[in-house]
Scaffold this motif. Structure first.
Motif, PDB file in Angstrom:
ATOM      1  N   ALA A  99       0.823  -1.221   0.000  1.00 56.16           N
ATOM      2  CA  ALA A  99       0.000   0.000   0.000  1.00 56.16           C
ATOM      3  C   ALA A  99       0.854   1.266   0.000  1.00 56.16           C
ATOM      4  N   PRO A 100       1.865   1.389   0.893  1.00 60.70           N
ATOM      5  CA  PRO A 100       2.711   2.584   0.834  1.00 60.70           C
ATOM      6  C   PRO A 100       3.419   2.748  -0.501  1.00 60.70           C
ATOM      7  N   ALA A 101       3.889   1.643  -1.079  1.00 58.77           N
ATOM      8  CA  ALA A 101       4.591   1.733  -2.358  1.00 58.77           C
ATOM      9  C   ALA A 101       3.678   2.246  -3.460  1.00 58.77           C
ATOM     10  N   ILE A 102       2.455   1.740  -3.512  1.00 55.97           N
ATOM     11  CA  ILE A 102       1.516   2.188  -4.552  1.00 55.97           C
ATOM     12  C   ILE A 102       1.124   3.644  -4.323  1.00 55.97           C
ATOM     13  N   TYR A 103       1.004   4.044  -3.059  1.00 51.32           N
ATOM     14  CA  TYR A 103       0.685   5.449  -2.754  1.00 51.32           C
ATOM     15  C   TYR A 103       1.765   6.371  -3.322  1.00 51.32           C
TER      16      TYR A 103
ATOM     17  N   ALA B 116      -5.669   4.458  -4.660  1.00 49.24           N
ATOM     18  CA  ALA B 116      -4.796   3.467  -5.293  1.00 49.24           C
ATOM     19  C   ALA B 116      -4.140   2.578  -4.250  1.00 49.24           C
ATOM     20  N   ALA B 117      -3.722   3.182  -3.139  1.00 46.06           N
ATOM     21  CA  ALA B 117      -3.109   2.400  -2.065  1.00 46.06           C
ATOM     22  C   ALA B 117      -4.108   1.404  -1.480  1.00 46.06           C
ATOM     23  N   GLY B 118      -5.343   1.863  -1.303  1.00 48.28           N
ATOM     24  CA  GLY B 118      -6.379   0.954  -0.812  1.00 48.28           C
ATOM     25  C   GLY B 118      -6.632  -0.193  -1.772  1.00 48.28           C
ATOM     26  N   SER B 119      -6.590   0.114  -3.068  1.00 52.29           N
ATOM     27  CA  SER B 119      -6.750  -0.945  -4.075  1.00 52.29           C
ATOM     28  C   SER B 119      -5.604  -1.940  -3.996  1.00 52.29           C
ATOM     29  N   GLY B 120      -4.392  -1.430  -3.730  1.00 49.59           N
ATOM     30  CA  GLY B 120      -3.245  -2.323  -3.575  1.00 49.59           C
ATOM     31  C   GLY B 120      -3.411  -3.243  -2.379  1.00 49.59           C
ATOM     32  N   ALA B 121      -3.971  -2.696  -1.281  1.00 47.24           N
ATOM     33  CA  ALA B 121      -4.216  -3.523  -0.099  1.00 47.24           C
ATOM     34  C   ALA B 121      -5.252  -4.608  -0.400  1.00 47.24           C
ATOM     35  N   LEU B 122      -6.276  -4.257  -1.158  1.00 49.61           N
ATOM     36  CA  LEU B 122      -7.276  -5.253  -1.546  1.00 49.61           C
ATOM     37  C   LEU B 122      -6.662  -6.323  -2.435  1.00 49.61           C
ATOM     38  N   PHE B 123      -5.743  -5.901  -3.295  1.00 42.74           N
ATOM     39  CA  PHE B 123      -5.065  -6.857  -4.175  1.00 42.74           C
ATOM     40  C   PHE B 123      -4.294  -7.896  -3.363  1.00 42.74           C
ATOM     41  N   VAL B 124      -3.748  -7.482  -2.225  1.00 39.05           N
ATOM     42  CA  VAL B 124      -3.026  -8.418  -1.361  1.00 39.05           C
ATOM     43  C   VAL B 124      -3.913  -9.602  -0.978  1.00 39.05           C
TER      44      VAL B 124
ATOM     45  N   TYR C 132       8.140 -11.801  -5.728  1.00 35.22           N
ATOM     46  CA  TYR C 132       7.257 -10.994  -6.570  1.00 35.22           C
ATOM     47  C   TYR C 132       6.689  -9.810  -5.784  1.00 35.22           C
ATOM     48  N   SER C 133       6.282 -10.048  -4.541  1.00 35.99           N
ATOM     49  CA  SER C 133       5.722  -8.943  -3.752  1.00 35.99           C
ATOM     50  C   SER C 133       6.794  -7.896  -3.460  1.00 35.99           C
ATOM     51  N   TRP C 134       8.047  -8.320  -3.299  1.00 33.91           N
ATOM     52  CA  TRP C 134       9.138  -7.363  -3.152  1.00 33.91           C
ATOM     53  C   TRP C 134       9.295  -6.539  -4.431  1.00 33.91           C
ATOM     54  N   SER C 135       9.197  -7.193  -5.574  1.00 31.40           N
ATOM     55  CA  SER C 135       9.325  -6.484  -6.853  1.00 31.40           C
ATOM     56  C   SER C 135       8.206  -5.463  -7.023  1.00 31.40           C
ATOM     57  N   PHE C 136       6.989  -5.843  -6.629  1.00 30.87           N
ATOM     58  CA  PHE C 136       5.865  -4.907  -6.677  1.00 30.87           C
ATOM     59  C   PHE C 136       6.175  -3.677  -5.830  1.00 30.87           C
ATOM     60  N   ALA C 137       6.695  -3.902  -4.623  1.00 32.54           N
ATOM     61  CA  ALA C 137       6.940  -2.805  -3.700  1.00 32.54           C
ATOM     62  C   ALA C 137       8.103  -1.919  -4.144  1.00 32.54           C
ATOM     63  N   LEU C 138       9.069  -2.494  -4.863  1.00 29.36           N
ATOM     64  CA  LEU C 138      10.221  -1.711  -5.306  1.00 29.36           C
ATOM     65  C   LEU C 138       9.998  -1.017  -6.648  1.00 29.36           C
ATOM     66  N   SER C 139       8.912  -1.331  -7.322  1.00 31.15           N
ATOM     67  CA  SER C 139       8.670  -0.766  -8.653  1.00 31.15           C
ATOM     68  C   SER C 139       8.587   0.755  -8.685  1.00 31.15           C
ATOM     69  N   PRO C 140       8.183   1.453  -7.594  1.00 31.36           N
ATOM     70  CA  PRO C 140       8.129   2.919  -7.662  1.00 31.36           C
ATOM     71  C   PRO C 140       9.464   3.588  -7.945  1.00 31.36           C
ATOM     72  N   THR C 141      10.584   2.861  -7.873  1.00 35.85           N
ATOM     73  CA  THR C 141      11.861   3.496  -8.171  1.00 35.85           C
ATOM     74  C   THR C 141      11.864   4.109  -9.567  1.00 35.85           C
ATOM     75  N   ALA C 142      11.200   3.442 -10.510  1.00 38.85           N
ATOM     76  CA  ALA C 142      11.132   3.979 -11.868  1.00 38.85           C
ATOM     77  C   ALA C 142      10.397   5.308 -11.899  1.00 38.85           C
ATOM     78  N   SER C 143       9.324   5.404 -11.111  1.00 34.36           N
ATOM     79  CA  SER C 143       8.577   6.658 -11.049  1.00 34.36           C
ATOM     80  C   SER C 143       9.386   7.748 -10.366  1.00 34.36           C
ATOM     81  N   GLU C 144      10.194   7.366  -9.383  1.00 37.36           N
ATOM     82  CA  GLU C 144      11.024   8.355  -8.709  1.00 37.36           C
ATOM     83  C   GLU C 144      12.030   8.960  -9.680  1.00 37.36           C
ATOM     84  N   PHE C 145      12.596   8.130 -10.569  1.00 36.97           N
ATOM     85  CA  PHE C 145      13.529   8.652 -11.560  1.00 36.97           C
ATOM     86  C   PHE C 145      12.843   9.691 -12.437  1.00 36.97           C
TER      87      PHE C 145
END
Length: 219
Positions: free
Chosen positions: A116-120, A136-144, A166-179
């Motif tokens: 949830a924090p990562a998607i937020y 979006a974060a709430g949707s991510g929590a529901l996806f869990v 896989y769940s680690w990869s999901f959580a780390l994916s925001p790095t691309a958005s940070e760039f």
């Protein structure tokens, strides 16, 4: 350059409370009592994945490698060539302070807690606003808690069946958005080495892939 203190001051308290509560709910469902019990995790493929960090700790890391070849399963297999090694490296690190089973279970659920924090922050990086980011974060929590599959990764059922990378990869994916959002920010500066660590480390430590059989060095 944005300082860490300035970045923390910009974060409003309401999203922090909501995200913390969301992760806490996920943690409660995961049963912290069982996570912190010194037992061997199992379920689905998890019983097999328990092997990975132990092999990394006992064989690969002492040789200065992250990837390698093991004869412990099948007729031999490439270890960590096709699995994200950062969770296993984290388990090895925690194993210095915690029982192996506890370290393994903590790392298994960390990706779910960070979902949830990562998607937020991922949504915020796209400049979609706080309210949309919270939805979006709430949707991510529901996806869990999505239960229609238990093998493709990201949800609790897959994670507890062994697909915790896989769940680690999901959580780390925001790095691309940070760039994309702010290359000068502190978060972007911190994300760069994390994003580059695994591919660079894998290339540097990648040994020649040789098929080995019992009783012979290579073939």
């Amino acid at each position: 350059m944005t300082t860490i203190r300035e970045t923390l001051r910009r974060i409003p308290p309401l999203p922090v409370i909501i995200l913390a509560a969301t992760s806490l709910i996920i943690l409660i469902v995961m049963n912290p009592g069982l996570i912190l019990s010194a037992t061997t995790p199992t379920g689905g493929d998890t019983g097999a994945h328990v092997f990975g960090p132990a092999y990394l700790r006992a064989t690969l890391l002492p040789e200065g490698r992250i990837l390698g070849w093991s004869n412990d399963w099948f007729a031999g297999f490439p270890a960590f060539y096709f699995y994200f090694p950062l969770p296993s490296l984290t388990i090895v690190l925690l194993d210095f302070f915690l029982p192996y089973g506890v370290a393994f279970k903590i790392v298994t659920v960390l990706g779910l807690l960070a979902m949830a924090p990562a998607i937020y922050f991922h949504t915020k990086a796209l400049n979609l606003g706080r309210n949309i980011s919270l939805v979006a974060a709430g949707s991510g929590a529901l996806f869990v808690f999505y239960e229609s599959y238990s093998i493709y990764g990201g949800n609790a059922a897959s994670t507890l069946a062994g697909e915790f990378s896989y769940s680690w990869s999901f959580a780390l994916s925001p790095t691309a958005s940070e760039f994309r959002a702010d290359r000068r920010s502190v978060s972007s500066a911190l994300c760069r080495p994390v994003a580059l660590l695994i591919p660079c480390g894998s290339v540097i430590t990648r040994p020649p892939l040789k098929i080995r059989t019992s009783g012979s060095s290579s073939s």
